[in-house]
Write a protein that holds these residues in place. Structure first.
Motif, PDB file in Angstrom:
ATOM      1  N   GLU A   1      -7.477  -3.654  12.162  1.00 29.73           N
ATOM      2  CA  GLU A   1      -6.944  -3.394  11.120  1.00 29.73           C
ATOM      3  C   GLU A   1      -7.628  -3.728   9.898  1.00 29.73           C
ATOM      4  O   GLU A   1      -7.938  -5.168   9.533  1.00 29.73           O
ATOM      5  CB  GLU A   1      -5.520  -3.711  10.955  1.00 29.73           C
TER       6      GLU A   1
ATOM      7  N   GLU B   1       0.350   5.022  10.058  1.00 34.50           N
ATOM      8  CA  GLU B   1       0.669   3.672  10.064  1.00 34.50           C
ATOM      9  C   GLU B   1       1.099   3.274   8.566  1.00 34.50           C
ATOM     10  O   GLU B   1       1.958   2.434   8.437  1.00 34.50           O
ATOM     11  CB  GLU B   1      -0.626   2.907  10.310  1.00 34.50           C
ATOM     12  N   GLU B   2       0.453   3.860   7.544  1.00 36.07           N
ATOM     13  CA  GLU B   2       0.672   3.792   6.263  1.00 36.07           C
ATOM     14  C   GLU B   2       1.991   4.124   5.636  1.00 36.07           C
ATOM     15  O   GLU B   2       2.493   5.154   6.256  1.00 36.07           O
ATOM     16  CB  GLU B   2      -0.395   4.082   5.368  1.00 36.07           C
TER      17      GLU B   2
ATOM     18  N   ASN C   1      -8.428   2.881   6.995  1.00 36.22           N
ATOM     19  CA  ASN C   1      -8.927   2.122   8.103  1.00 36.22           C
ATOM     20  C   ASN C   1     -10.038   2.818   8.776  1.00 36.22           C
ATOM     21  O   ASN C   1     -10.121   2.820   9.971  1.00 36.22           O
ATOM     22  CB  ASN C   1      -7.496   2.005   9.194  1.00 36.22           C
TER      23      ASN C   1
HETATM   24 ZN   LIG Z   1      -4.156  -0.191   7.374  1.00 39.21          ZN
END
Ligand SMILES: [Zn+2]
Length: 298
Positions: free
Chosen positions: A166, A133-134, A98
């Protein structure tokens, strides 16, 4: 207002720093997560923008969300938040996913900080770079956005809308290169992937309409809006990022996205590298965001 060539140059430099100088930013390479955090913090410091970190534990690691703020006016009427995660999937350098979003986030902050002195605005914008996040963190309470949104709810923070960036760096221009989740492919959405998607839930409809209205003023970047009922639970692909953490805490939030794997064949692969991105597309998104904030701050 916007200076596209300068913005393109800045965006390239951020993506290069994150994906090449630093590289993989996953929990498997914790030192690089820390370097990414430091890169973001130093950027804001160098620009004279207020910044602090909000550390939290994940197993034996200490990771941190980075929070910066630009305030126009003495007691701003409107508060917005732009969020993006800075980690990448293990085994990838995550250019679109990202680094593209962090680059747009930092460049939008730089642009806003430039107007600051002369602008008579009434607005506060918080920039939050989320640590995790991942997978394997995705969907757990350790997602940076969940940590932040939970705390914001507890403190009853005023927030008129959260904008989640995103994957915002990939475009494609051949007819049919853009795919859609079932059943949206039947609804006449564009077949070329040259637009930015705005994903919203029902509660955030008005917020997403004001974003779309502003974005339409930038004719160089088409924008397409999608509103999903039930906070997106019936169409799980639209929950795949940090905006869903804010939806679940009752905040208004939208996701701005190139639509991830519905467009980008490098999604979550080692081939998600800086040379595959469209930096003019990203620069136009910065411009669209500037138009939105300019509208809201007046
Ligand atoms: Zn992402």
């Amino acid at each position: 207002m916007a200076d596209i060539p300068k913005t393109v140059e800045q965006l390239r430099a951020h993506v290069k720093a994150l994906t090449e100088t630093i590289g993989e930013r996953s929990v498997a390479v914790a030192a690089n997560l820390k370097r990414a955090e430091q890169y973001i913090v130093s950027f804001y410091r160098n620009k004279g923008i207020c910044v602090h970190t909000e550390p939290y534990s994940y197993g034996s690691l200490t990771v941190a969300n980075v929070v910066a703020e630009i305030v126009f006016g003495l007691s701003p009427r409107k508060h917005f938040l732009i969020g993006a995660h800075y980690n990448s999937v293990a085994g990838t350098v995550g250019a679109d996913d990202n680094a593209s979003a962090i680059a747009v986030q930092l460049e939008t902050a730089r642009r806003l900080s430039l107007w600051k002195k002369e602008a008579f605005m009434d607005l506060a914008v918080t920039f939050v770079s989320f640590a995790l996040e991942e997978p394997p963190v995705y969907g757990t309470r350790y997602m940076g956005s969940r940590v932040y949104a939970r705390e914001a709810k507890k403190q009853k923070k005023k927030l008129d809308g959260m904008i989640c960036l995103e994957m915002v760096g990939y475009s494609c221009d051949t007819p049919g290169c853009q795919d859609y989740p079932f059943p949206l492919m039947f609804l006449g959405y564009p077949k070329r992937g040259n637009f930015i998607g705005i994903v919203s839930n029902v509660r955030s409809r008005k917020f997403s309409r004001s974003i779309l209205k502003a974005f339409k003023k930038n004719t160089s970047l088409p924008a397409v809006k999608l509103t999903v009922p039930f906070n997106g639970w019936i169409l799980p692909a639209v929950r795949l990022s940090d905006h869903a953490s804010f939806w679940d805490c009752g905040f208004k939030a939208v996701m701005l996205t190139d639509s991830a794997f519905y467009r980008n064949p490098h999604y979550h692969l080692p081939s998600d590298t800086q040379d595959t991105l469209d930096y003019v597309f990203m620069a136009e998104l910065v411009k669209s965001l500037e138009i939105f904030f300019n509208n809201e701050g007046k």
